[in-house]
Design an enzyme around this catalytic site. Sequence first.
Site, PDB file in Angstrom:
ATOM      1  CB  SER A   9      31.055 -12.173  25.708  1.00  0.00           C
ATOM      2  OG  SER A   9      31.984 -11.713  24.278  1.00  0.00           O
ATOM      3  CG  HIS A  34      31.676  -7.887  27.640  1.00  0.00           C
ATOM      4  ND1 HIS A  34      32.452  -7.080  28.088  1.00  0.00           N
ATOM      5  CD2 HIS A  34      32.505  -8.932  26.355  1.00  0.00           C
ATOM      6  CE1 HIS A  34      33.363  -6.796  27.094  1.00  0.00           C
ATOM      7  NE2 HIS A  34      33.447  -7.610  26.524  1.00  0.00           N
ATOM      8  CG  ASP A  36      33.300  -8.592  22.671  1.00  0.00           C
ATOM      9  OD1 ASP A  36      33.359  -7.800  23.432  1.00  0.00           O
ATOM     10  OD2 ASP A  36      33.020 -10.146  23.269  1.00  0.00           O
ATOM     11  CG  MET A  38      34.141  -6.844  17.098  1.00  0.00           C
ATOM     12  SD  MET A  38      35.054  -8.717  16.710  1.00  0.00           S
ATOM     13  CE  MET A  38      35.087  -9.014  18.645  1.00  0.00           C
ATOM     14  CG  HIS A  67      34.899  -4.546  24.340  1.00  0.00           C
ATOM     15  ND1 HIS A  67      35.485  -6.398  24.588  1.00  0.00           N
ATOM     16  CD2 HIS A  67      36.169  -3.759  24.337  1.00  0.00           C
ATOM     17  CE1 HIS A  67      36.590  -5.878  24.525  1.00  0.00           C
ATOM     18  NE2 HIS A  67      37.278  -4.133  23.926  1.00  0.00           N
ATOM     19  CG  MET A  69      37.072  -4.529  20.372  1.00  0.00           C
ATOM     20  SD  MET A  69      37.072  -6.243  20.654  1.00  0.00           S
ATOM     21  CE  MET A  69      34.827  -6.275  20.836  1.00  0.00           C
ATOM     22  CG  MET A 138      42.314  -5.711  25.208  1.00  0.00           C
ATOM     23  SD  MET A 138      40.019  -6.325  25.962  1.00  0.00           S
ATOM     24  CE  MET A 138      40.135  -7.683  24.427  1.00  0.00           C
ATOM     25  N   GLY A 143      39.604  -9.167  18.836  1.00  0.00           N
ATOM     26  CA  GLY A 143      38.568  -9.511  17.548  1.00  0.00           C
ATOM     27  C   GLY A 143      37.725 -11.180  17.595  1.00  0.00           C
ATOM     28  CG  PHE A 144      39.066 -13.763  16.241  1.00  0.00           C
ATOM     29  CD1 PHE A 144      37.891 -14.403  14.865  1.00  0.00           C
ATOM     30  CD2 PHE A 144      39.806 -13.227  15.699  1.00  0.00           C
ATOM     31  CE1 PHE A 144      38.253 -13.775  13.852  1.00  0.00           C
ATOM     32  CE2 PHE A 144      40.154 -12.709  14.291  1.00  0.00           C
ATOM     33  CZ  PHE A 144      39.102 -12.479  13.424  1.00  0.00           C
ATOM     34  CG  ASP A 176      37.588  -8.907  27.152  1.00  0.00           C
ATOM     35  OD1 ASP A 176      36.958 -10.390  26.929  1.00  0.00           O
ATOM     36  OD2 ASP A 176      36.778  -8.182  25.977  1.00  0.00           O
ATOM     37  N   GLY A 177      39.397 -11.881  27.771  1.00  0.00           N
ATOM     38  CA  GLY A 177      39.708 -12.831  26.868  1.00  0.00           C
ATOM     39  C   GLY A 177      40.310 -13.849  27.413  1.00  0.00           C
ATOM     40  N   GLY A 198      33.085 -15.649  27.531  1.00  0.00           N
ATOM     41  CA  GLY A 198      32.458 -16.133  26.355  1.00  0.00           C
ATOM     42  C   GLY A 198      32.315 -17.060  26.152  1.00  0.00           C
TER      43      GLY A 198
HETATM   44  C1  DX5 Z   1      37.036 -11.002  22.145  1.00  0.00           C
HETATM   45  C2  DX5 Z   1      36.331 -10.338  22.936  1.00  0.00           C
HETATM   46  C3  DX5 Z   1      36.253 -11.029  23.919  1.00  0.00           C
HETATM   47  C4  DX5 Z   1      36.088 -12.215  23.764  1.00  0.00           C
HETATM   48  C5  DX5 Z   1      35.481 -13.505  24.892  1.00  0.00           C
HETATM   49  O1  DX5 Z   1      37.745  -9.809  20.754  1.00  0.00           O
HETATM   50  O2  DX5 Z   1      36.820  -8.535  23.394  1.00  0.00           O
HETATM   51  O3  DX5 Z   1      34.783 -10.337  24.931  1.00  0.00           O
HETATM   52  O4  DX5 Z   1      33.906 -12.682  23.960  1.00  0.00           O
HETATM   53  O5  DX5 Z   1      36.273 -14.314  24.666  1.00  0.00           O
HETATM   54  P1  DX5 Z   1      36.310 -16.018  24.835  1.00  0.00           P
HETATM   55  O6  DX5 Z   1      35.369 -15.540  26.447  1.00  0.00           O
HETATM   56  O7  DX5 Z   1      35.750 -16.603  24.392  1.00  0.00           O
HETATM   57  O8  DX5 Z   1      38.058 -15.457  25.045  1.00  0.00           O
HETATM   58 ZN    ZN Z   2      35.061  -7.622  24.919  1.00  0.00          ZN
END
Ligand code: DX5
Ligand code: ZN
Length: 223
Positions: A9, A34, A36, A38, A67, A69, A138, A143-144, A176-177, A198
């Site tokens: 990510s 990936h 993201d 937002m 992705h 969001m 998810m 969000g983070f 993801d996450g 990520g």
């Molecule tokens: C969060 C994103 C993820 C995020 C994952 O909302 O969708 O893709 O980048 O990050 P890590 O791998 O740090 O949990």
């Molecule tokens: Zn993502």
Amino acid sequence: MNPPIIAPSILAADFANLQRDVELINRSEADWFHVDVMDGVFVPNISFGFPVMEAICRHATKPLDVHLMIVQPERYIDAFAKAGAAAITVHYEACTHLHRTLTLIREAGCRAGVALNMQTPVDTLIDIADAFDQVLIMTINPGFGGQKLLPLSIPKVVKLRRLLTEAQSPALIGVDGGIDQHTIGMVVAAGIDYAVAGTSVFGAADPLLAIQTLKKARQPLLA
Ligand code: DX5
Ligand code: ZN
């Protein structure tokens, strides 16, 4: 069992050295980027939009897995396809007419993906199983980056794998996450095809090695 598809990510990359980090992924064993996006409405954070995505695309030699969001993602499908998306994943929770939006994504020439937040049951997708190419479960509240995987998400992967097999759907399942060297084994065992990572990649002392470790996961690591 095939090794999982690994999608680092970009959210966790160093945005002041984006070309460097994109090139790092180009020469790694990772499979996709990936990306993201937002909007500060669907999730409580704002990441980046088209100029950054286009900059990534100029240097990336692997497919961009976008992705979204964002609310009303149907308004931006064509623009993300033009910006270089190979796959576009929208949130179930953000789409009143999910089937229409997935159709738009395919018509734009991209793989169509749907993401499910923690509370959304996997069964809800089964009647439109022909309309998507990938499902993103998810494993955190989006969000983070940098959050811990929520274990309640794991049985959802197992159940979705069973449902897709019954429906004879070739759609891929992703997570993801909170995916790192400790959690990759259990999601692989649960039946995923791809994993987004990520922090565990870009935060590692050796990102190439971190990707290699994720790629090699086949079974849960013993505690
Ligand atoms: C969060 C994103 C993820 C995020 C994952 O909302 O969708 O893709 O980048 O990050 P890590 O791998 O740090 O949990
Ligand atoms: Zn993502």
